[in-house]
Design an enzyme around this catalytic site. Structure first.
Site, PDB file in Angstrom:
ATOM      1  N   ASP A 165      -4.526   1.908  -4.275  1.00  0.00           N
ATOM      2  CA  ASP A 165      -3.352   2.154  -4.155  1.00  0.00           C
ATOM      3  C   ASP A 165      -2.806   0.889  -3.510  1.00  0.00           C
ATOM      4  OD1 ASP A 165      -4.542   2.730  -1.825  1.00  0.00           O
ATOM      5  OD2 ASP A 165      -2.747   4.209  -1.194  1.00  0.00           O
ATOM      6  N   ASP A 184       0.716  -1.354   0.145  1.00  0.00           N
ATOM      7  CA  ASP A 184      -0.231   0.173   0.279  1.00  0.00           C
ATOM      8  C   ASP A 184       1.081   0.666  -0.520  1.00  0.00           C
ATOM      9  OD1 ASP A 184      -2.903   1.474   0.854  1.00  0.00           O
ATOM     10  OD2 ASP A 184      -1.100   2.014   1.694  1.00  0.00           O
ATOM     11  N   LEU A 185       0.655   2.285  -1.129  1.00  0.00           N
ATOM     12  CA  LEU A 185       1.062   3.457  -0.270  1.00  0.00           C
ATOM     13  C   LEU A 185       0.918   4.638  -0.209  1.00  0.00           C
ATOM     14  CD1 LEU A 185       1.479   3.947  -4.672  1.00  0.00           C
ATOM     15  CD2 LEU A 185       2.784   3.233  -3.606  1.00  0.00           C
TER      16      LEU A 185
END
Length: 240
Positions: free
Chosen positions: A138, A95-96
């Site tokens: 994301d 996950d960003l």
């Protein structure tokens, strides 16, 4: 003589009938070949459409990566092959961090480009045969086969962190995006695809919460995987 003339006339008429029949057969054969060629073209078009539809159903439009559905299919196949002599699959859940701020500050166009760059960097960093997936938003995942030892997994996660965290130049912008990674390995048969993915997700949240870069799903919890087990974030242990 009249008999010869009559015979010749009859022969001529018979030849004309045979010629007409032959021409009719040739026309029918030509029409059949034309119809067959059209049918083959139509079938090829249908098959192409089916392949395109299957590809679209299993891939992400933005990044062209496999999607969550594709991951669950392949993960299910890998888990079905898991046995005493076959190392279970490993899932990395990425996950960003603070990606929402990118969209809010620079717009969704820039955010989409960040996702495309991230997808390309992940694909280039993993081993040949490993699958990189965009789960949505994301969130990404990597499906790894034949690797379960912590040491090579740490090395791979460090490589992925470095790859994604390099500055991204988008038009006049230079952005820094850092991921958090959760790691879950199937240690026993009976684990479901959704369960293993959930465990990797839980580990990812532990890494994000601790700002540790990556985290393994707890070894004690991993040893208790069953088809009905659930994963809780506290079972994930952060490591860097």
């Amino acid at each position: 003589m009249p008999e010869c003339v009559a015979a010749l006339e009859m022969l001529h008429q018979a030849l004309e009938r045979e010629t007409a029949q032959r021409q009719e057969l040739e026309r029918a054969f030509h029409d059949a070949r034309t119809a067959l060629a059209q049918a083959e073209a139509d079938l090829a078009c249908v098959r192409s459409g089916e392949r395109h539809a299957r590809h679209q159903a299993l891939h992400d439009d933005l990044t062209a990566l496999p999607n969550r559905r594709h991951l669950l299919q392949q993960l299910g196949h890998a888990l079905a092959r898991h046995g005493p002599n076959n190392t279970g699959p490993t899932v990395l859940y990425l996950d960003l961090d603070d990606f929402k701020a990118v969209n809010d500050t620079h717009g969704h166009g820039v955010g989409d480009e960040v996702l495309r760059i991230t997808a390309a960097r992940l694909s280039a960093a993993v081993r040949h045969g490993d699958m990189v997936v965009r789960l949505g938003g994301d969130e990404f995942a990597c499906l790894l086969q034949g690797v379960a030892d912590p040491a090579p997994l740490r090395q791979l996660c460090a490589k992925l962190l470095d790859a994604v965290s390099c500055p991204m130049k988008i038009d006049s912008l230079q952005l820094l995006v850092r991921p958090s990674i959760g790691i879950a390995t199937c240690s026993r048969p009976g684990t479901t695809a959704e369960n293993l993915l959930s465990c990797a997700d839980a580990a990812m949240y532990a890494a994000k919460r601790g700002r540790s870069g990556f985290a393994f799903y707890g070894e004690s919890a991993a040893s208790e995987f069953t088809a009905t087990s659930s994963c809780n974030i506290p079972n994930a242990s952060a490591r860097h």
